[in-house]
Design a protein around this motif. Structure first.
Motif, PDB file in Angstrom:
ATOM      1  N   TYR A 128      58.560  28.371 -34.409  1.00  0.00           N
ATOM      2  CA  TYR A 128      57.483  27.609 -33.626  1.00  0.00           C
ATOM      3  C   TYR A 128      56.278  28.070 -33.650  1.00  0.00           C
ATOM      4  CZ  TYR A 128      57.415  30.944 -29.990  1.00  0.00           C
ATOM      5  OH  TYR A 128      57.122  32.272 -29.252  1.00  0.00           O
ATOM      6  N   VAL A 129      55.299  27.276 -33.160  1.00  0.00           N
ATOM      7  CA  VAL A 129      54.015  27.577 -33.045  1.00  0.00           C
ATOM      8  C   VAL A 129      53.462  27.213 -31.475  1.00  0.00           C
ATOM      9  CG1 VAL A 129      52.964  27.609 -35.450  1.00  0.00           C
ATOM     10  CG2 VAL A 129      52.862  25.377 -34.034  1.00  0.00           C
ATOM     11  N   PHE A 130      52.867  27.698 -31.058  1.00  0.00           N
ATOM     12  CA  PHE A 130      52.039  27.423 -29.579  1.00  0.00           C
ATOM     13  C   PHE A 130      50.986  26.463 -29.923  1.00  0.00           C
ATOM     14  CE2 PHE A 130      53.422  31.806 -28.091  1.00  0.00           C
ATOM     15  CZ  PHE A 130      54.179  31.309 -27.028  1.00  0.00           C
ATOM     16  N   VAL A 131      51.011  25.468 -29.072  1.00  0.00           N
ATOM     17  CA  VAL A 131      49.707  24.699 -29.326  1.00  0.00           C
ATOM     18  C   VAL A 131      49.061  24.819 -27.689  1.00  0.00           C
ATOM     19  CG1 VAL A 131      49.059  22.326 -29.554  1.00  0.00           C
ATOM     20  CG2 VAL A 131      50.861  23.117 -30.590  1.00  0.00           C
ATOM     21  N   THR A 132      47.895  25.281 -27.680  1.00  0.00           N
ATOM     22  CA  THR A 132      47.188  25.683 -26.335  1.00  0.00           C
ATOM     23  C   THR A 132      45.763  25.607 -26.420  1.00  0.00           C
ATOM     24  OG1 THR A 132      47.247  27.282 -24.699  1.00  0.00           O
ATOM     25  CG2 THR A 132      47.316  28.164 -27.011  1.00  0.00           C
ATOM     26  N   GLY A 157      57.083  35.837 -30.624  1.00  0.00           N
ATOM     27  CA  GLY A 157      57.744  35.448 -31.834  1.00  0.00           C
ATOM     28  C   GLY A 157      57.331  34.149 -32.672  1.00  0.00           C
ATOM     29  N   ALA A 158      56.183  33.719 -32.040  1.00  0.00           N
ATOM     30  CA  ALA A 158      55.769  32.540 -32.668  1.00  0.00           C
ATOM     31  C   ALA A 158      55.167  32.696 -34.038  1.00  0.00           C
ATOM     32  CB  ALA A 158      54.780  31.963 -31.694  1.00  0.00           C
ATOM     33  N   ASN A 166      46.916  19.596 -41.548  1.00  0.00           N
ATOM     34  CA  ASN A 166      46.906  20.713 -42.560  1.00  0.00           C
ATOM     35  C   ASN A 166      47.771  21.806 -41.951  1.00  0.00           C
ATOM     36  OD1 ASN A 166      44.832  19.276 -44.083  1.00  0.00           O
ATOM     37  ND2 ASN A 166      43.261  20.349 -43.114  1.00  0.00           N
ATOM     38  N   ALA A 167      47.731  21.959 -40.686  1.00  0.00           N
ATOM     39  CA  ALA A 167      48.598  23.067 -40.188  1.00  0.00           C
ATOM     40  C   ALA A 167      50.176  22.638 -40.351  1.00  0.00           C
ATOM     41  CB  ALA A 167      48.309  23.162 -38.826  1.00  0.00           C
ATOM     42  N   VAL A 168      50.479  21.483 -40.295  1.00  0.00           N
ATOM     43  CA  VAL A 168      51.815  20.814 -40.392  1.00  0.00           C
ATOM     44  C   VAL A 168      52.356  21.030 -41.754  1.00  0.00           C
ATOM     45  CG1 VAL A 168      53.377  18.821 -40.243  1.00  0.00           C
ATOM     46  CG2 VAL A 168      51.998  19.402 -38.146  1.00  0.00           C
ATOM     47  N   THR A 169      51.422  20.544 -42.606  1.00  0.00           N
ATOM     48  CA  THR A 169      51.868  20.771 -43.980  1.00  0.00           C
ATOM     49  C   THR A 169      52.025  22.406 -44.604  1.00  0.00           C
ATOM     50  OG1 THR A 169      50.616  18.775 -44.634  1.00  0.00           O
ATOM     51  CG2 THR A 169      51.080  20.232 -46.334  1.00  0.00           C
ATOM     52  N   PHE A 170      51.341  23.065 -43.927  1.00  0.00           N
ATOM     53  CA  PHE A 170      51.403  24.540 -44.035  1.00  0.00           C
ATOM     54  C   PHE A 170      52.745  25.004 -43.592  1.00  0.00           C
ATOM     55  CE2 PHE A 170      51.158  29.024 -42.922  1.00  0.00           C
ATOM     56  CZ  PHE A 170      50.889  29.657 -44.087  1.00  0.00           C
ATOM     57  N   SER A 187      42.886  25.739 -39.039  1.00  0.00           N
ATOM     58  CA  SER A 187      43.324  25.114 -37.811  1.00  0.00           C
ATOM     59  C   SER A 187      44.436  26.167 -37.148  1.00  0.00           C
ATOM     60  CB  SER A 187      43.626  23.886 -38.024  1.00  0.00           C
ATOM     61  OG  SER A 187      44.624  23.702 -38.922  1.00  0.00           O
ATOM     62  N   LEU A 188      45.173  27.094 -37.963  1.00  0.00           N
ATOM     63  CA  LEU A 188      46.317  27.577 -37.414  1.00  0.00           C
ATOM     64  C   LEU A 188      46.021  29.159 -37.377  1.00  0.00           C
ATOM     65  CD1 LEU A 188      49.425  27.725 -37.090  1.00  0.00           C
ATOM     66  CD2 LEU A 188      49.701  28.240 -39.266  1.00  0.00           C
ATOM     67  N   VAL A 189      46.206  29.539 -36.300  1.00  0.00           N
ATOM     68  CA  VAL A 189      45.899  31.004 -35.874  1.00  0.00           C
ATOM     69  C   VAL A 189      47.238  31.699 -36.354  1.00  0.00           C
ATOM     70  CG1 VAL A 189      45.352  32.829 -34.273  1.00  0.00           C
ATOM     71  CG2 VAL A 189      44.073  30.712 -34.052  1.00  0.00           C
ATOM     72  N   VAL A 190      47.271  32.714 -37.083  1.00  0.00           N
ATOM     73  CA  VAL A 190      48.451  33.208 -37.494  1.00  0.00           C
ATOM     74  C   VAL A 190      48.561  34.483 -37.010  1.00  0.00           C
ATOM     75  CG1 VAL A 190      49.693  34.454 -39.515  1.00  0.00           C
ATOM     76  CG2 VAL A 190      48.533  32.327 -39.952  1.00  0.00           C
ATOM     77  N   ALA A 191      50.117  34.535 -36.160  1.00  0.00           N
ATOM     78  CA  ALA A 191      50.389  35.786 -35.434  1.00  0.00           C
ATOM     79  C   ALA A 191      50.452  37.145 -36.331  1.00  0.00           C
ATOM     80  CB  ALA A 191      51.878  35.344 -34.983  1.00  0.00           C
ATOM     81  N   PRO A 192      49.900  37.992 -35.627  1.00  0.00           N
ATOM     82  CA  PRO A 192      49.774  39.299 -36.222  1.00  0.00           C
ATOM     83  C   PRO A 192      51.149  39.649 -37.135  1.00  0.00           C
ATOM     84  CG  PRO A 192      48.796  39.511 -34.127  1.00  0.00           C
ATOM     85  CD  PRO A 192      49.543  38.082 -34.125  1.00  0.00           C
TER      86      PRO A 192
END
Length: 138
Positions: free
Chosen positions: A75-79, A91-92, A107-111, A129-134
């Motif tokens: 999952y991803v957070f949308v915030t 865990g996102a 673009n984020a959904v495709t990735f 548009s997507l901040v990737v978790a460390p």
């Protein structure tokens, strides 16, 4: 992909659902509170989820995220407030910041679809548009 939406703002949830369906995905349902989200996840076992941090019952999206992580549902957070995300991202995979543009979301959904369904996808190819978790950036 079969996708679950966890969002307390009905219009945003419907907008996200429409975009996901236009991209060929099936939305298995959406929840506005943490208990409903956890039940929906257990009942539908989606392939992926979009989770807002602040829900009807408060900032409980993080708890939902941890539950999804335990179920091995990516999952991803949308915030609207990235600072509320814990250091471990609960865990996102990452986060999409509100307000987002339709182009950025697409673009984020495709990735994310490629990341979830394929192997060896370089995180460096993530859209801005997507901040990737460390944990995923390594």
């Amino acid at each position: 992909m079969r996708i679950m939406i966890v969002e307390d703002e009905a219009l945003l949830a419907l907008e996200l659902e429409s975009e996901l369906q236009s991209a060929g995905h099936q939305v298995v349902g959406h929840a506005m509170a943490s208990k409903d989200a956890m039940n929906l996840a257990a009942q539908t076992m989606p392939d992926f989820a979009f989770v807002d941090i602040h829900l009807l019952d408060g900032p409980s999206g993080i708890d939902v995220g941890r539950h999804l992580h335990e179920l091995a549902i990516p999952y991803v957070f949308v915030t609207g407030n990235l600072k509320r995300i814990p250091e471990d991202f609960a865990g996102a995979i990452g986060a999409i910041e509100k307000p987002y543009t339709m182009s950025g979301l697409q673009n984020a959904v495709t990735f994310l679809e490629t990341l979830v369904t394929a192997e060896n996808v370089p995180i460096s190819s993530a859209p801005p548009s997507l901040v990737v978790a460390p944990a995923f950036a390594c």
